[in-house]
Motif scaffolding. Structure first.
Motif, mmCIF file in Angstrom:
data_model
loop_
_atom_site.group_PDB
_atom_site.id
_atom_site.type_symbol
_atom_site.label_atom_id
_atom_site.label_comp_id
_atom_site.label_asym_id
_atom_site.label_seq_id
_atom_site.Cartn_x
_atom_site.Cartn_y
_atom_site.Cartn_z
ATOM 1 N N UNK A 244 0.773 -1.181 0.016
ATOM 2 C CA UNK A 244 -0.070 0.069 -0.276
ATOM 3 C C UNK A 244 -0.116 1.346 0.235
ATOM 4 N N UNK A 245 2.052 1.151 0.432
ATOM 5 C CA UNK A 245 3.047 2.770 -0.044
ATOM 6 C C UNK A 245 3.302 2.535 -0.782
ATOM 7 N N UNK A 246 2.716 2.769 -2.463
ATOM 8 C CA UNK A 246 3.039 3.085 -3.289
ATOM 9 C C UNK A 246 4.386 4.392 -3.844
ATOM 10 N N UNK B 108 -14.269 -1.847 -9.534
ATOM 11 C CA UNK B 108 -15.029 -2.727 -9.432
ATOM 12 C C UNK B 108 -14.203 -4.160 -8.439
ATOM 13 N N UNK B 109 -12.533 -4.231 -8.519
ATOM 14 C CA UNK B 109 -12.093 -5.118 -7.984
ATOM 15 C C UNK B 109 -11.035 -5.098 -6.956
ATOM 16 N N UNK B 110 -10.989 -3.224 -6.980
ATOM 17 C CA UNK B 110 -10.090 -2.978 -5.565
ATOM 18 C C UNK B 110 -9.923 -1.548 -5.552
ATOM 19 N N UNK B 111 -10.872 -1.113 -5.016
ATOM 20 C CA UNK B 111 -10.844 0.661 -5.733
ATOM 21 C C UNK B 111 -10.340 1.314 -4.720
ATOM 22 N N UNK B 112 -9.131 1.257 -3.734
ATOM 23 C CA UNK B 112 -9.109 1.349 -2.856
ATOM 24 C C UNK B 112 -7.659 0.749 -2.839
ATOM 25 N N UNK B 113 -6.861 0.592 -4.333
ATOM 26 C CA UNK B 113 -5.159 0.062 -4.282
ATOM 27 C C UNK B 113 -4.649 1.645 -5.134
ATOM 28 N N UNK B 114 -5.184 2.111 -5.510
ATOM 29 C CA UNK B 114 -4.305 3.060 -6.272
ATOM 30 C C UNK B 114 -3.924 4.258 -5.271
ATOM 31 N N UNK B 115 -4.919 4.152 -4.320
ATOM 32 C CA UNK B 115 -5.077 5.057 -3.143
ATOM 33 C C UNK B 115 -3.608 5.085 -1.996
#
Lengths: 336, 115
Positions: A244-246, B108-115
């Motif tokens: 999570x720490x991109x 759809x699959x993982x909306x928090x992934x890019x945050x």
């Protein structure tokens, strides 16, 4: 057929006595995980004093086709340890003829391996600050380990891995253009290895035991092979292992620049950043195929676990990451 | 870039199977209940966004085929072309086309992934 505690109590003591030259009694054994690729037990023994050991056995159920087997895993770990990598000391190696399958016994090390704890807990602040230095020293030791006793390890260059992974991907029957795009690019740009070295193959957060001060152990050698040293650096930067720490490419802890500087200092060898980025993309591609593999193990009825079903939908994360890696590759080549 | 497997139906069936035979260990069951909650939310998002995503995918296939001068615009032909790296210097345009779709799939699959 799974190994039982009774078998361990019966079969292991004479082997340990032979390896150590002292009488050994197993007082307790407890299964830690019956994982996909290893059956791991914690042993409490008496062998000229109390001992805590870990027994890792081949689970025999699943294989990505890239693992050298538990015996070679142990030998690689041993050689890396002799070169100065912090690893558990291998006490005995099981050939498979003893009745427990291939495996090995090693000392139990102290430390924390859970990524969320390592990334957030204040207790590990110093270990985080020193992480690149310690990880680079461990990598330097692995990569300088003599390979003359490791002839049984496969040499896996980039092209071999890319072809193997894409064949696996195709076998699942999904038409996913991003996988094909990444495959085409990786195939075209695959670096050649001039001098294969020992590679850990799964050098990432989750496979490290950290104490508050240091990196105390590098675990899980089941994907070890001979290959390009830059592979280990690239895999450490794959987005999935940043938890999570991109913005912190190295294990969610540090920058690539910090890692590269520490590695160059530890090895005296220059890092090729473009090649590390290549392996980062290949690593993302690999993680995507592993997610598919795990989902497929559910869909085929081989592992009827809801967790396995859910991981199939994490493929979307790897598709996004592959496109971002490709975009970054273009930006880097443009900057050159 | 279709929605990945397990499909919505396959996930629904996986959840049903688990509910019919939950793990007797409360701690393990708690872990699986979290997975179910995650999958329930994912299925809701897919019901809401899935059709728009499929339309977006279709339009990307048509644009990609036009860009590469392919006679067919089906996924198989596009994947073959990509795998052969038969895309000349079109990679930046291809990324520009497909990256927004990858983001739609993450929604759809993982909306928090890019945050």
């Amino acid at each position: 057929m799974a190994v039982t505690a009774e078998q361990i109590h019966r079969i292991l003591p004479p082997l340990l006595e032979k390896a150590l030259g002292k009488p050994c009694v197993i007082k307790q054994c407890r299964r830690l995980t019956a994982g996909a690729s290893a059956d791991t037990w914690k042993l409490e023994a008496d062998c000229a004093g109390p001992r805590q050991w870990i027994l890792r056995l081949d689970a025999g159920a699943e294989d990505l086709g890239m693992a050298p087997g538990k015996r070679w895993e142990a030998l690689a770990q041993q050689e890396a340890g002799r070169s100065g990598c912090p690893v558990a000391q291998v006490v005995a190696i099981l050939s498979g003829d003893e009745g427990l399958g291939e495996g090995y016994v090693m000392t139990a090390l102290s430390g924390e391996s859970l990524p969320p704890v390592l990334l957030k807990d204040h207790a590990y602040e110093f270990a985080r600050a020193q992480f690149c230095h310690h990880a680079a020293a461990a990598l330097a030791a692995i990569h300088r380990a003599p390979t003359d006793k490791l002839k049984g390890l496969p040499t896996q260059d980039a092209l071999l891995q890319v072809e193997q992974l894409y064949a696996m991907h195709l076998s699942y029957g999904e038409q996913l253009p991003v996988f094909s795009l990444a495959y085409g690019w990786l195939k075209k740009h695959a670096p050649k290895i001039t001098k294969p070295v020992l590679v850990h193959g799964d050098f990432r957060l989750g496979n490290f035991l950290l104490t508050e001060n240091t990196l105390n152990g590098v675990l899980d050698w089941e994907l070890t092979h001979l290959g390009d040293p830059m592979e280990d650096l690239g895999w450490l930067c794959v987005n999935a292992w940043r938890f999570g720490r991109r913005d912190k490419p190295v294990a969610g802890i540090a920058s690539r620049r910090d890692l590269f500087m520490a590695y160059e200092k530890a090895t005296g060898q220059p890092v090729d950043p473009a090649r590390v980025r290549y392996w980062e993309l290949l690593g993302t591609f690999k993680w995507g195929v592993i997610c598919q593999y795990q989902a497929n193990s559910y869909l085929s009825g081989h592992v009827p676990s809801l967790e396995r079903a859910a991981i199939g939908r994490r493929v979307a994360e790897t598709e996004y990451d592959m496109l971002v890696c490709l975009q970054e590759q273009l930006e880097l080549s443009h900057a050159d | 870039m279709p929605i990945n497997r397990p499909t919505a139906d396959e996930l629904t069936s996986a959840i049903r199977k688990y509910r019919n035979k939950p793990d007797p260990d409360a701690k393990v069951d708690g872990y699986y209940q979290k997975i179910i909650a995650h999958l329930d939310a994912l299925l809701e998002r897919e019901a809401l966004l899935g059709e728009a995503f499929a339309r977006g995918e279709r339009s990307r296939c048509i644009s990609t085929a036009a860009l590469l001068g392919l006679p067919e615009n089906d996924l198989e032909e596009i994947c073959r072309c990509f795998a052969e790296d038969d895309i000349s210097d079109m990679l930046p345009l291809i990324i520009e086309l497909w990256l927004p779709l990858a983001k739609e799939k993450l929604a759809i699959d993982s909306p928090r992934y890019r945050k």
